[in-house]
Design a protein around this motif. Structure first.
Motif, PDB file in Angstrom:
ATOM      1  N   UNK A 190      18.303 -56.852 -19.346  1.00 41.18           N
ATOM      2  CA  UNK A 190      17.266 -56.682 -18.334  1.00 41.18           C
ATOM      3  C   UNK A 190      16.037 -57.528 -18.647  1.00 41.18           C
ATOM      4  N   UNK A 191      15.241 -57.741 -17.608  1.00 36.34           N
ATOM      5  CA  UNK A 191      13.998 -58.483 -17.753  1.00 36.34           C
ATOM      6  C   UNK A 191      13.002 -57.650 -18.557  1.00 36.34           C
ATOM      7  N   UNK A 192      12.378 -58.236 -19.593  1.00 34.36           N
ATOM      8  CA  UNK A 192      11.427 -57.480 -20.400  1.00 34.36           C
ATOM      9  C   UNK A 192      10.105 -57.231 -19.683  1.00 34.36           C
ATOM     10  N   UNK A 193       9.795 -58.059 -18.689  1.00 29.65           N
ATOM     11  CA  UNK A 193       8.560 -57.884 -17.909  1.00 29.65           C
ATOM     12  C   UNK A 193       8.722 -58.595 -16.574  1.00 29.65           C
ATOM     13  N   UNK A 194       7.760 -58.395 -15.677  1.00 32.31           N
ATOM     14  CA  UNK A 194       7.796 -59.039 -14.369  1.00 32.31           C
ATOM     15  C   UNK A 194       7.686 -60.547 -14.541  1.00 32.31           C
ATOM     16  N   UNK A 195       8.335 -61.278 -13.650  1.00 31.22           N
ATOM     17  CA  UNK A 195       8.245 -62.734 -13.702  1.00 31.22           C
ATOM     18  C   UNK A 195       9.248 -63.390 -12.785  1.00 31.22           C
ATOM     19  N   UNK A 196       9.450 -64.676 -13.004  1.00 35.10           N
ATOM     20  CA  UNK A 196      10.402 -65.472 -12.242  1.00 35.10           C
ATOM     21  C   UNK A 196      11.398 -66.075 -13.224  1.00 35.10           C
ATOM     22  N   UNK A 197      12.678 -66.077 -12.870  1.00 34.98           N
ATOM     23  CA  UNK A 197      13.699 -66.637 -13.753  1.00 34.98           C
ATOM     24  C   UNK A 197      13.494 -68.151 -13.811  1.00 34.98           C
ATOM     25  N   UNK A 198      13.212 -68.661 -15.014  1.00 33.75           N
ATOM     26  CA  UNK A 198      12.997 -70.091 -15.199  1.00 33.75           C
ATOM     27  C   UNK A 198      14.299 -70.806 -15.546  1.00 33.75           C
ATOM     28  N   UNK A 199      15.162 -70.154 -16.342  1.00 35.19           N
ATOM     29  CA  UNK A 199      16.447 -70.760 -16.693  1.00 35.19           C
ATOM     30  C   UNK A 199      17.450 -69.682 -17.058  1.00 35.19           C
ATOM     31  N   UNK A 200      18.702 -69.998 -16.775  1.00 40.11           N
ATOM     32  CA  UNK A 200      19.834 -69.189 -17.226  1.00 40.11           C
ATOM     33  C   UNK A 200      20.590 -70.107 -18.183  1.00 40.11           C
TER      34      UNK A 200
ATOM     35  N   UNK B 232      20.764 -65.250 -29.631  1.00 40.75           N
ATOM     36  CA  UNK B 232      20.740 -66.482 -28.855  1.00 40.75           C
ATOM     37  C   UNK B 232      20.021 -66.240 -27.529  1.00 40.75           C
ATOM     38  N   UNK B 233      19.336 -67.264 -27.035  1.00 44.83           N
ATOM     39  CA  UNK B 233      18.569 -67.147 -25.796  1.00 44.83           C
ATOM     40  C   UNK B 233      19.499 -67.207 -24.607  1.00 44.83           C
ATOM     41  N   UNK B 234      19.503 -66.144 -23.808  1.00 48.05           N
ATOM     42  CA  UNK B 234      20.361 -66.057 -22.636  1.00 48.05           C
ATOM     43  C   UNK B 234      19.672 -66.609 -21.396  1.00 48.05           C
ATOM     44  N   UNK B 235      18.375 -66.313 -21.264  1.00 49.51           N
ATOM     45  CA  UNK B 235      17.609 -66.738 -20.098  1.00 49.51           C
ATOM     46  C   UNK B 235      16.143 -66.800 -20.496  1.00 49.51           C
ATOM     47  N   UNK B 236      15.349 -67.449 -19.648  1.00 49.09           N
ATOM     48  CA  UNK B 236      13.900 -67.466 -19.864  1.00 49.09           C
ATOM     49  C   UNK B 236      13.203 -67.130 -18.553  1.00 49.09           C
ATOM     50  N   UNK B 237      12.004 -66.565 -18.671  1.00 47.87           N
ATOM     51  CA  UNK B 237      11.216 -66.179 -17.514  1.00 47.87           C
ATOM     52  C   UNK B 237       9.844 -66.847 -17.596  1.00 47.87           C
ATOM     53  N   UNK B 238       9.210 -66.994 -16.445  1.00 46.68           N
ATOM     54  CA  UNK B 238       7.819 -67.442 -16.380  1.00 46.68           C
ATOM     55  C   UNK B 238       6.956 -66.288 -15.949  1.00 46.68           C
TER      56      UNK B 238
ATOM     57  N   UNK C 182      11.833 -61.296 -10.659  1.00 49.23           N
ATOM     58  CA  UNK C 182      12.370 -60.090 -11.279  1.00 49.23           C
ATOM     59  C   UNK C 182      11.227 -59.180 -11.702  1.00 49.23           C
ATOM     60  N   UNK C 183      11.504 -57.904 -11.687  1.00 50.53           N
ATOM     61  CA  UNK C 183      10.554 -56.909 -12.175  1.00 50.53           C
ATOM     62  C   UNK C 183      11.060 -56.414 -13.525  1.00 50.53           C
ATOM     63  N   UNK C 184      10.193 -55.831 -14.300  1.00 42.75           N
ATOM     64  CA  UNK C 184      10.561 -55.292 -15.597  1.00 42.75           C
ATOM     65  C   UNK C 184      11.698 -54.284 -15.425  1.00 42.75           C
ATOM     66  N   UNK C 185      12.798 -54.487 -16.147  1.00 41.77           N
ATOM     67  CA  UNK C 185      13.944 -53.590 -16.068  1.00 41.77           C
ATOM     68  C   UNK C 185      15.033 -54.054 -15.115  1.00 41.77           C
ATOM     69  N   UNK C 186      14.802 -55.132 -14.333  1.00 43.94           N
ATOM     70  CA  UNK C 186      15.850 -55.655 -13.450  1.00 43.94           C
ATOM     71  C   UNK C 186      16.948 -56.302 -14.296  1.00 43.94           C
ATOM     72  N   UNK C 187      18.203 -56.084 -13.893  1.00 46.41           N
ATOM     73  CA  UNK C 187      19.348 -56.650 -14.602  1.00 46.41           C
ATOM     74  C   UNK C 187      19.440 -58.150 -14.322  1.00 46.41           C
ATOM     75  N   UNK C 188      19.500 -58.944 -15.398  1.00 45.83           N
ATOM     76  CA  UNK C 188      19.655 -60.394 -15.261  1.00 45.83           C
ATOM     77  C   UNK C 188      21.099 -60.800 -15.537  1.00 45.83           C
ATOM     78  N   UNK C 189      21.683 -60.229 -16.591  1.00 47.10           N
ATOM     79  CA  UNK C 189      23.040 -60.558 -17.025  1.00 47.10           C
ATOM     80  C   UNK C 189      23.788 -59.298 -17.434  1.00 47.10           C
ATOM     81  N   UNK C 190      25.112 -59.404 -17.499  1.00 45.67           N
ATOM     82  CA  UNK C 190      25.936 -58.330 -18.048  1.00 45.67           C
ATOM     83  C   UNK C 190      26.671 -58.912 -19.254  1.00 45.67           C
ATOM     84  N   UNK C 191      26.486 -58.278 -20.407  1.00 47.10           N
ATOM     85  CA  UNK C 191      27.074 -58.715 -21.668  1.00 47.10           C
ATOM     86  C   UNK C 191      28.085 -57.675 -22.130  1.00 47.10           C
ATOM     87  N   UNK C 192      29.309 -58.113 -22.400  1.00 47.99           N
ATOM     88  CA  UNK C 192      30.327 -57.199 -22.923  1.00 47.99           C
ATOM     89  C   UNK C 192      30.315 -57.302 -24.441  1.00 47.99           C
TER      90      UNK C 192
END
Length: 123
Positions: free
Chosen positions: A95-105, A117-123, A76-86
């Motif tokens: 969105x991703x806060x910075x460039x990286x790889x999705x480590x967990x959802x 709460x933690x929605x996802x983590x990046x490396x 993912x690049x900074x600003x890419x959508x990871x999830x949609x929260x209603x």
């Protein structure tokens, strides 16, 4: 002092109420109702159980997860959508806060989350 109000006396009128018809009380009728067929719910996305990344993506407000746009391992690049929260009847892209790889959802579709709460983590 009447403050400019005009007061008139009521005229006497006689009113008669119309007779009200009442139905005799009958015993309640009980019918058996078959349970409605329950539509199968969509299978939620499995939660990642792998290693957590060093960059956390937290929920900015309480809400419900509508969609998971990225998978574990996606770049993912900074600003890419990871999830949609209603939240508050609005769809918010998380969105991703910075460039990286999705480590967990850490959430699945339909799950209610709290603020922070933690929605996802990046490396």
């Amino acid at each position: 002092m009447n403050n400019g109000l005009c007061v008139r006396p009521l005229r006497s009128r006689s009113f008669s109420a119309a007779p009200v018809e009442t139905a005799a009380a009958s015993a309640p009728v009980v019918t058996s109702v078959a349970p409605a067929a329950v539509a199968p719910a969509a299978a939620p996305a499995p939660k990642a159980t792998g290693a957590q990344g060093s960059i956390k993506v937290d929920a900015p407000m309480p809400g419900k997860i509508l969609a998971v746009k990225k998978n574990v391992g996606d770049a993912v690049k900074s600003g890419d959508c990871i999830l949609v929260l209603e939240a508050m009847k609005m769809e918010n892209e998380i969105v991703a806060p910075q460039d990286g790889t999705v480590a967990s959802i850490n959430v699945s579709v339909g799950e209610a989350v709290e603020s922070g709460s933690t929605l996802a983590t990046l490396n």
